[in-house]
Design an enzyme around this catalytic site. Sequence first.
Site, PDB file in Angstrom:
ATOM      1  N   THR A  20       0.805  -1.231   0.000  1.00  0.00           N
ATOM      2  CA  THR A  20       0.000   0.000   0.000  1.00  0.00           C
ATOM      3  C   THR A  20       0.836   1.278   0.000  1.00  0.00           C
ATOM      4  O   THR A  20       0.404   2.306   0.506  1.00  0.00           O
ATOM      5  CB  THR A  20      -0.959   0.016   1.208  1.00  0.00           C
ATOM      6  OG1 THR A  20      -0.180   0.044   2.420  1.00  0.00           O
ATOM      7  CG2 THR A  20      -1.857  -1.206   1.215  1.00  0.00           C
ATOM      8  N   TRP A  21       2.041   1.213  -0.559  1.00  0.00           N
ATOM      9  CA  TRP A  21       2.856   2.429  -0.683  1.00  0.00           C
ATOM     10  C   TRP A  21       2.065   3.488  -1.457  1.00  0.00           C
ATOM     11  O   TRP A  21       2.004   4.656  -1.070  1.00  0.00           O
ATOM     12  CB  TRP A  21       4.173   2.083  -1.370  1.00  0.00           C
ATOM     13  CG  TRP A  21       5.159   3.219  -1.478  1.00  0.00           C
ATOM     14  CD1 TRP A  21       5.044   4.491  -0.984  1.00  0.00           C
ATOM     15  CD2 TRP A  21       6.449   3.175  -2.120  1.00  0.00           C
ATOM     16  NE1 TRP A  21       6.165   5.236  -1.281  1.00  0.00           N
ATOM     17  CE2 TRP A  21       7.029   4.452  -1.973  1.00  0.00           C
ATOM     18  CE3 TRP A  21       7.145   2.178  -2.805  1.00  0.00           C
ATOM     19  CZ2 TRP A  21       8.292   4.769  -2.494  1.00  0.00           C
ATOM     20  CZ3 TRP A  21       8.397   2.488  -3.315  1.00  0.00           C
ATOM     21  CH2 TRP A  21       8.967   3.762  -3.161  1.00  0.00           C
ATOM     22  N   TYR A  57       4.639   6.155   4.437  1.00  0.00           N
ATOM     23  CA  TYR A  57       3.830   6.240   3.222  1.00  0.00           C
ATOM     24  C   TYR A  57       2.783   7.335   3.399  1.00  0.00           C
ATOM     25  O   TYR A  57       1.678   7.106   3.892  1.00  0.00           O
ATOM     26  CB  TYR A  57       3.140   4.917   2.909  1.00  0.00           C
ATOM     27  CG  TYR A  57       4.049   3.738   2.635  1.00  0.00           C
ATOM     28  CD1 TYR A  57       5.404   3.912   2.337  1.00  0.00           C
ATOM     29  CD2 TYR A  57       3.555   2.429   2.670  1.00  0.00           C
ATOM     30  CE1 TYR A  57       6.232   2.825   2.088  1.00  0.00           C
ATOM     31  CE2 TYR A  57       4.383   1.343   2.414  1.00  0.00           C
ATOM     32  CZ  TYR A  57       5.715   1.549   2.136  1.00  0.00           C
ATOM     33  OH  TYR A  57       6.528   0.461   1.892  1.00  0.00           O
ATOM     34  N   TYR A 198       9.292  -7.198  -1.831  1.00  0.00           N
ATOM     35  CA  TYR A 198       8.609  -6.022  -2.374  1.00  0.00           C
ATOM     36  C   TYR A 198       9.095  -5.745  -3.790  1.00  0.00           C
ATOM     37  O   TYR A 198      10.144  -6.207  -4.196  1.00  0.00           O
ATOM     38  CB  TYR A 198       8.723  -4.804  -1.454  1.00  0.00           C
ATOM     39  CG  TYR A 198      10.041  -4.069  -1.374  1.00  0.00           C
ATOM     40  CD1 TYR A 198      10.436  -3.163  -2.366  1.00  0.00           C
ATOM     41  CD2 TYR A 198      10.872  -4.189  -0.252  1.00  0.00           C
ATOM     42  CE1 TYR A 198      11.622  -2.437  -2.263  1.00  0.00           C
ATOM     43  CE2 TYR A 198      12.047  -3.464  -0.134  1.00  0.00           C
ATOM     44  CZ  TYR A 198      12.419  -2.589  -1.143  1.00  0.00           C
ATOM     45  OH  TYR A 198      13.585  -1.865  -1.038  1.00  0.00           O
ATOM     46  N   GLY A 273       1.389  -4.097  -5.161  1.00  0.00           N
ATOM     47  CA  GLY A 273       0.528  -2.931  -5.013  1.00  0.00           C
ATOM     48  C   GLY A 273      -0.603  -2.950  -6.025  1.00  0.00           C
ATOM     49  O   GLY A 273      -0.550  -3.648  -7.036  1.00  0.00           O
ATOM     50  N   ALA A 274      -1.642  -2.173  -5.737  1.00  0.00           N
ATOM     51  CA  ALA A 274      -2.781  -2.066  -6.660  1.00  0.00           C
ATOM     52  C   ALA A 274      -3.429  -0.706  -6.484  1.00  0.00           C
ATOM     53  O   ALA A 274      -3.679  -0.270  -5.357  1.00  0.00           O
ATOM     54  CB  ALA A 274      -3.792  -3.172  -6.401  1.00  0.00           C
ATOM     55  N   GLN A 279      -6.870  -4.367 -10.541  1.00  0.00           N
ATOM     56  CA  GLN A 279      -5.475  -4.751 -10.328  1.00  0.00           C
ATOM     57  C   GLN A 279      -5.341  -5.670  -9.123  1.00  0.00           C
ATOM     58  O   GLN A 279      -4.575  -6.633  -9.150  1.00  0.00           O
ATOM     59  CB  GLN A 279      -4.611  -3.497 -10.139  1.00  0.00           C
ATOM     60  CG  GLN A 279      -4.411  -2.678 -11.401  1.00  0.00           C
ATOM     61  CD  GLN A 279      -3.545  -1.452 -11.164  1.00  0.00           C
ATOM     62  OE1 GLN A 279      -3.141  -1.160 -10.045  1.00  0.00           O
ATOM     63  NE2 GLN A 279      -3.268  -0.721 -12.232  1.00  0.00           N
TER      64      GLN A 279
END
Length: 319
Positions: A20-21, A57, A198, A273-274, A279
């Site tokens: 969740t960056w 973040y 990651y 991530g999305a 996504q």
Amino acid sequence: MEFRTLGKTDIELSAVIMGTWQAGKAMWADVEDAQTTRAMQAAFDAGITTFDTATVYGDGHSEQILGKALKEVRPQVVIATKVFAHALAYDKVFAACHKSLRDLDTDYIDLYQIHWPAGSFGSKKIPIEETMKALTELKKQGKIRAIGVSNFSAQQIEEAARYGQVESLQPPYSLFWRQVETDTMPWCAENDITVMAYSPMAQGFLTGKFGPDHTFRKGDHRAKNRLFEPENYERVQDALARLRPIAERNDITLGQLALAWVISHTGTCAIAGARNADQALQNAKAGSVKLSDDEMAEIDAIGRTVTEHIDDNPVQWKW
């Protein structure tokens, strides 16, 4: 969805983890809170039970969005967050953890990680013993369930483990970024430390959506990714052309192929991530993809056409 046991704990991680960056918005472009929220909820509905964030973040914004999005299913999910390098002194670790608890709107953090080693980004070089003492105390108090590290070398993990139980390592790892394979991943395997990779899709490069003439929007940190340097980017494009037929044979996307390759390694999860629900759903599907040994070898060889030309510096960006 496959699952992995976190280190020596009884915590179960989904093999595909939602990163969740981007939810923090800082260093990203065109990110909307409403879409991010739907993506998190769609990820959970699709079988992803583990979510990774960090206080840095967006200065807690990502944690706040995550906490709200998953509030109704909090007992069913694993939340991992991180304390940044500038807050590794004993009292600062406690302050950072309490801020994360407030931002996440939760009573406990399942996995609390040191984001970067002390001294990174000009931060003060706090002894790891001091940081681990604080983390171990937080664990005793029930405010965190497990301790992890991110961007640590094998030597740094070993030193941290002298002062407390370390359950996980979060390194950059993908077909196009593989420095941790040399000694760090083998060390983790020998010591029951889970690898949470990651950038498993190389920040989107392995999705194939960035063509030869792609330019990133202003504010997007990926423009500084070393894979985007001309000499590396040309090799990336050549490798993608060779990977596409393998993905097509398996009726999956390039991104799913990249994620499946990462999680095929024992004890390894992939943090993906999305930006939106679609996504998130596509990422979740990678959790059930099976690749043959021959395909793994072929994919491995293609990836090395990129990585054999990259130096040993594990940091992906030129900041």
